[in-house]
Design an enzyme around this catalytic site. Sequence first.
Site, mmCIF file in Angstrom:
data_model
loop_
_atom_site.group_PDB
_atom_site.id
_atom_site.type_symbol
_atom_site.label_atom_id
_atom_site.label_comp_id
_atom_site.label_asym_id
_atom_site.label_seq_id
_atom_site.Cartn_x
_atom_site.Cartn_y
_atom_site.Cartn_z
ATOM 1 N N ASP A 17 0.859 -1.183 0.000
ATOM 2 C CA ASP A 17 0.000 0.000 0.000
ATOM 3 C C ASP A 17 0.900 1.239 0.000
ATOM 4 O OD1 ASP A 17 -2.413 1.533 0.411
ATOM 5 O OD2 ASP A 17 -1.757 1.778 2.477
ATOM 6 N N ASP B 54 -1.210 -0.928 6.243
ATOM 7 C CA ASP B 54 -1.278 -0.432 7.620
ATOM 8 C C ASP B 54 -2.688 -0.072 8.080
ATOM 9 O OD1 ASP B 54 -1.493 1.958 6.023
ATOM 10 O OD2 ASP B 54 -1.075 3.094 7.861
ATOM 11 N N ASP C 225 -6.807 -2.205 4.502
ATOM 12 C CA ASP C 225 -5.810 -3.152 3.992
ATOM 13 C C ASP C 225 -6.015 -4.562 4.550
ATOM 14 O OD1 ASP C 225 -4.408 -1.230 2.493
ATOM 15 O OD2 ASP C 225 -3.353 -0.546 4.286
#
Length: 644
Positions: A344, A537, A541
């Site tokens: 990400d 995080d 996600d």
Amino acid sequence: MSEDCKEGSACAVDYTKESRIIDKVKYEYILPTLVLLFLIIGIGLHFYNVSFFKGLIALVWYAILYFIIGHKTVIKAIKLLMSGDFYNEFVLMSVATIGAFAIGAYAEGVAVMLFYEVGELLQEAAVNKAKSSIEALLKVQVDVVTILEKGKPVVKHPNKVKVGQIIQVKPGEKVALDGVLVSELGTLNTAALTGESVPDNKKKGETILAGMININTPIEIKVTTKYADTKLSKILKLVQDATGRKAKTQLLVSRLAKVYTPIVFWLAIALVIIPYFFLGDAYLFQMWFQRALIFLVISCPCALVISIPLGYFGGIGAASHNGILFKGSNFLELLTKVDTVVMDKTGTLTKGVFEVQSVVSENFDKELLVNLTAVLEANSTHPIADAIVKYANVTDNRFESYNVEEISGYGLKGEVNNYKILAGNTKLLDKFKVPYSEKLKEITETIVIIAINEVYAGYITIADTLKDDAKNAILALHSIKRISKVVMLSGDKQLVVDKIAKQLGIDEAIGGLLPEDKINEVEKLKKEGRTIAFIGDGINDAPVITIADVGMAMGGLGSDAAIETADVVIQTDQPSRIATAIKISNSTTKIIWQNIILALGVKILVLILGAFGMATLWEAVIADVGVALLAILNAVRLQRMKWS
């Protein structure tokens, strides 16, 4: 003991406990040393054929040494035999060493038991060393806290503190519970959670996490989480559970040892009996019995059953020392097979700390535009929303939001006073058919586009900064031979994502993704036959972390959902630790296979030599205990390796 450490106090208890541990270690190593000394004396007396050192005297000499060093193992073997467990290392060692005494090989019998016990001691020492880095983390948790009740300080255990109560933390003390800062300012050391030793200055209203250390003045914190639910408690639970999850190699070797040991045990018995039917009068019982004893000594799978779990435990310990928490040795092994790293953007490669750079309005009052947007964004927990709220600093109580809806991957929709507001990306305006200039799609910065009363009103430019080690993280991943592709997925627009990808040297970057789109992208890669590690995080996600072959979470200040679903937690929030985790996994697996090949290779060789009478009990001792010691020392290397 110092004068400050009074009898009965916590430090006195720790001192006493430490003294007992030291005394125990001294005692455990003194006995083997003395036995070794007297064993060498006995071997010397026999070598020089000293007249008195024969027969009963020699037997008593070695028997006393054997009892001192081996009585615990023999007693354990007897208990296991009585419970029906025949095929274990204690029974094998006891039968082999007592058998050595039966054929007059006294020194060999004592030597086998002595080196076995020394191997056990070294194994325990190695495990304790591996545990030390994990235990250092566990000591971060606090068992007392000062709360303010009616303005007066009261000391309690953290699990007795309720959400909403105010706790007081003095300089040098660790924070026991998650909360928000009530004091105007506070300076804290966050190293226990983030790995960063640089002091972190916190302002009133900012989040404080358990495990942080107050540096300067006393601070007050309003508790927001129960003791058992703090981020630190959850991370520590992950560490404590980690060693219970075994890797496939570890499970395979354990199963092989259970099959291999009884086979060799019965082969040893066959080696005594079968030659009698073929050799007739030429059959010598003592010779074949000695060969069978050699078989028994070699058959003990100590080197395998000791060194392999120790290797994985050492890997987990080394990782935790580097701020990386594996939830089990199975993930250590699985990470070595990863060939594609997907991550990400926000919070993983960037700091996730956004600041407003500029405000552009279209036929609308700029100050009113900012205030209306900030009141709406106050309903979101997204870092971009926080940046806008802080920038606006709305103090006018006349503004009130209602009917607010957060549309994941798009933005916010709601009403503030008499204004209908949309705040998000171009997809949000497309969704509600609000016309806007196509030039907005060409802006390379992150922007929040605002529509008021179904008319485009302007945008706010937001900037996020890359983490200090982001570029080094990508370089480190590219330096690992097995990693063939590094991919970045983001909900941000493609222009922003491409810009960051070019800066960092990322192979492929895909922007404009909703949470479900990220899942689809990872599944596409898996269909190509790739083994995926995904790093994120945020709460959004968590689903992607779950479907990846190895899910990794930024755990220092990441979301609880991401941490709980991940297989590996990077406690320091540094993306460069992704490569470190892979390198630790590779080193651990390499050492474990070195130990397996060494142990099996030497054992098979000496088994063959022993069957043909070409190896004595001394060679058997070297093949078993010697190889076990080498395997343990090899596994201990993990604690000394550098992965920077």
